[in-house]
Scaffold this motif. Structure first.
Motif, PDB file in Angstrom:
ATOM      1  N   GLU A 145       0.826  -1.219   0.000  1.00 40.20           N
ATOM      2  CA  GLU A 145       0.000   0.000   0.000  1.00 40.20           C
ATOM      3  C   GLU A 145       0.858   1.266   0.000  1.00 40.20           C
ATOM      4  N   ASP A 178      -4.446   3.108  -1.683  1.00 39.03           N
ATOM      5  CA  ASP A 178      -5.184   3.880  -0.684  1.00 39.03           C
ATOM      6  C   ASP A 178      -5.413   5.259  -1.274  1.00 39.03           C
ATOM      7  N   ASN A 181      -4.684   8.171   0.972  1.00 40.59           N
ATOM      8  CA  ASN A 181      -3.254   8.479   1.082  1.00 40.59           C
ATOM      9  C   ASN A 181      -2.753   9.246  -0.144  1.00 40.59           C
ATOM     10  N   HIS A 209      -8.240   1.183  -0.441  1.00 40.43           N
ATOM     11  CA  HIS A 209      -8.502   1.676   0.908  1.00 40.43           C
ATOM     12  C   HIS A 209      -9.153   3.046   0.803  1.00 40.43           C
ATOM     13  N   HIS A 224      -7.428   8.728   9.937  1.00 41.01           N
ATOM     14  CA  HIS A 224      -8.523   7.739   9.904  1.00 41.01           C
ATOM     15  C   HIS A 224      -9.537   8.049  10.999  1.00 41.01           C
ATOM     16  N   GLU A 251     -11.280   2.218   6.381  1.00 41.65           N
ATOM     17  CA  GLU A 251     -10.501   2.207   7.630  1.00 41.65           C
ATOM     18  C   GLU A 251     -10.994   3.339   8.537  1.00 41.65           C
TER      19      GLU A 251
HETATM   20 FE   LIG Z   1      -4.644   2.511   4.231  1.00 38.66          FE
END
Ligand SMILES: [Fe+2]
Lengths: 306, 288
Positions: A145, A178, A181, A209, A224, A251
């Motif tokens: 990730e 993600d 991210n 994600h 998160h 998440e």
């Molecule tokens: Fe993540």
């Protein structure tokens, strides 16, 4: 839309399993497609956590997601850790084993953080070799990730997205994209998030994600701790229109609300996924509007961080 | 990428990583962290400053500082989860100071945050804190409770097994405790303190030597801690060491019968306590 190159399953819309929800899940067995579990929480295979996991495993697919692989560290691989991880992965029969493109420490010292990579040829060669070793050892596809980062280095010789694409090809590993991210790092480092996504080999993406974050004005921290913001949903839709059916997971790690709220947030992804499919089929690209986020509840950690 | 006014300069990966960890794990100011001997042994201040890129809104120090601040918060929270009573006793400012000293002396070298507190009691003993022995024993109690919580689940002996033991076999019976069990003797009233933090109806003890005997046990994934009298502690200790029930009772009676305690009272008390342990599921096996 490209199929996933290993035909790894599209598990649907999952939720990251957190201990505050064990009792709710074991009493209600809610209609969640799958759960992702933080590997390190279950490696000792003792206590209530492991008992709850075994019960949950009887009804749902489980994917193990680690934070301590430290794939980028110059320290030797920790085979005690890897043996325990393999045992857990085998027990859960996880379709892949995921962790992060980062390092957590060096000289035996663990910061327990997902530290940023120096994007160089040296790092690339080092990581590729380690991924291959780990993939062989675990006997399962390793899926890595992209992380949120807060700093960049002059010694880097390529952008993050080029590094990730080359790493995945050279090591023959999967990717966990993600999108939060990507959004966080794009803001922090002032790059175009879509350029990042365009560079990622879509057929290597095994999972997505989604998560909330904390905007500090000058930068964004990946906490998160909240609902997913509109910009991240839009990126998810964009990425999805390139890749098609992939397991998607929400998440939520700080200020964790009730399980119903977390699950409802994960299911919002379905609307964006349908929309991406429609777009892929050439029938327009209107963004489906989603519920407005509830009042942001900042956890002490996010509050204290300044 | 923000290649703001800084030319690329190659940097060996290992040097970069050792530098970064030394700065991130340093608990002083940004200046102190970047200029520490450990950090500058890897990269000079100027070389490091050249390597870190600023953003439009944050300086080099600010950006590395995000990792430094999060490291401190993570380590502090990790200890606070392990040692809530120590945190209660010391208060947040002193606990944070101790966190910094502890992780400077014992940085984590485990893949799991669950291990970060293991050296905390012995570290506390090495400090100059007033009441350090009390704090160290309180920390040991908190670690012991966590260990029982995480122990593997072993089924206790069943009512059927117990009912099947002939009355004359009890005297020579030998017991094995379940894995989720531990027994402790403390020189300070740390269990009383722990109970007072847990339940506001309990009174806080004076921080003076006064023995506390405790057993910790998990049943159906509920971890409980029980205060014991000295004679109960001794009986349980002998039993889990493998002494037969008859010999253990005998030994306890010899030591603890005196003018204040008559023999019958003592026998009644320890017998009822023994039955309680059986009912609670403390034992995994009985050999007769
Ligand atoms: Fe993540």
């Amino acid at each position: 839309m490209l199929p996933n190159r290993w035909n790894l399953p599209d598990l649907g819309f999952g939720v990251g399993l957190r201990s505050v929800h064990y009792d709710y899940i074991l009493e209600n067995f809610p209609p969640v497609d799958w759960f992702e579990v933080i590997s390190e929480n279950y490696l000792s295979q003792g206590g209530y956590s492991f008992y709850a996991l075994e019960k949950i495993r009887e009804r749902y697919p489980i994917v193990t997601h680690g934070v301590s692989l430290s794939i980028g560290s110059t320290d030797p691989l920790n085979f005690t850790y890897l043996e325990r991880l393999k045992r857990l992965a085998d027990l859960m029969d996880t379709p892949w084993v995921s962790d992060h493109i980062c390092w957590t420490g060096v000289n035996g010292r663990n910061t327990h953080d997902l530290l940023p990579i120096l994007y160089t040829e040296e790092t690339l060669g080092h990581i590729v070799k380690r991924i291959r070793t780990i993939q062989d050892f675990l006997g399962r596809r390793v899926v890595l990730e992209n992380v949120s980062t807060y700093v960049e280095f002059a010694a880097s010789t390529m952008p993050e997205w080029e590094f990730i694409a080359r790493m995945a090809e050279d090591a023959d590993c999967g990717l966990l994209l993600d999108v939060n991210n990507v959004f966080v790092s794009a803001f922090n480092h002032n790059f175009d998030a879509k350029e990042f996504i365009d560079a990622i080999p879509a057929d290597r993406i095994c999972q997505y994600h989604l998560a909330g974050h904390t905007h500090k004005g000058t930068h964004i921290i990946d906490t998160h701790s909240d609902h997913v913001v509109e910009g991240v949903w839009e990126l998810y839709r964009y990425a999805y229109s390139r890749s098609g059916g992939r397991a998607t997971l929400l998440e939520w790690d700080e200020d964790i609300p009730s399980f119903e709220v977390v699950h409802a947030e994960a299911l919002k992804a379905r609307a964006y996924r349908d929309n991406a499919h429609a777009e892929g089929a050439g029938s327009g690209s209107a963004i489906v509007s989603t519920q407005k986020s509830e009042q942001q509840l900042l956890h002490a950690f996010a509050n204290e961080y300044d | 990428m923000n290649m703001i006014n800084k030319a690329h300069e190659p940097l060996p990966l290992a040097d970069f990583q050792r530098w970064m960890v030394s700065v991130v794990t340093h608990f002083g100011t940004d200046d102190q962290a970047w200029n520490s001997d450990v950090a500058t042994a890897e990269l000079s201040h100027d070389r490091a400053l050249h390597n870190v890129l600023p953003s439009k809104t944050l300086t080099e120090y600010d950006r590395i500082g995000i990792y430094r601040r999060m490291y401190f918060l993570r380590m502090r929270d990790s200890l606070a989860v392990d040692f809530p009573s120590v945190l209660h006793l010391l208060g947040k400012p002193q606990f944070e100071e101790l966190t910094e000293q502890y992780f400077t002396a014992h940085p984590s070298n485990s893949y799991t945050l669950n291990d970060t507190g293991l050296k905390f009691p012995s570290f506390v003993r090495s400090t100059t804190l007033p009441d350090k022995e009390f704090i160290a024993q309180l920390a040991e109690l908190e670690l012991a409770i966590s260990a029982v919580m995480e122990a593997p689940e072993v089924p206790p002996i069943s009512a059927v097994d117990i009912a099947g033991i002939p009355p004359d076999a009890w005297d020579t019976a030998i017991f094995t405790a379940v894995e989720a069990f531990s027994l402790h003797e403390f020189a300070y009233p740390v269990h009383d303190y722990f109970c007072a933090v847990e339940d506001k109806h309990n009174e806080f003890p004076n921080i003076q030597p006064h023995p506390n005997f405790v057993y910790i046990h998990r049943s159906n994934f509920h971890t409980q801690h029980y205060a014991l009298r000295a004679e109960e502690y001794r009986l349980l200790e002998l039993l889990i060491q493998g002494t037969t029930l008859g010999e253990a009772f005998e030994a306890v009676q010899q030591v603890f019968t005196n003018k204040q305690t008559n023999l019958e009272e003592l026998q009644a008390r320890i017998s009822s306590r023994f039955q309680e342990w059986i009912m609670n599921g403390v034992f995994a096996a009985i050999r007769t």
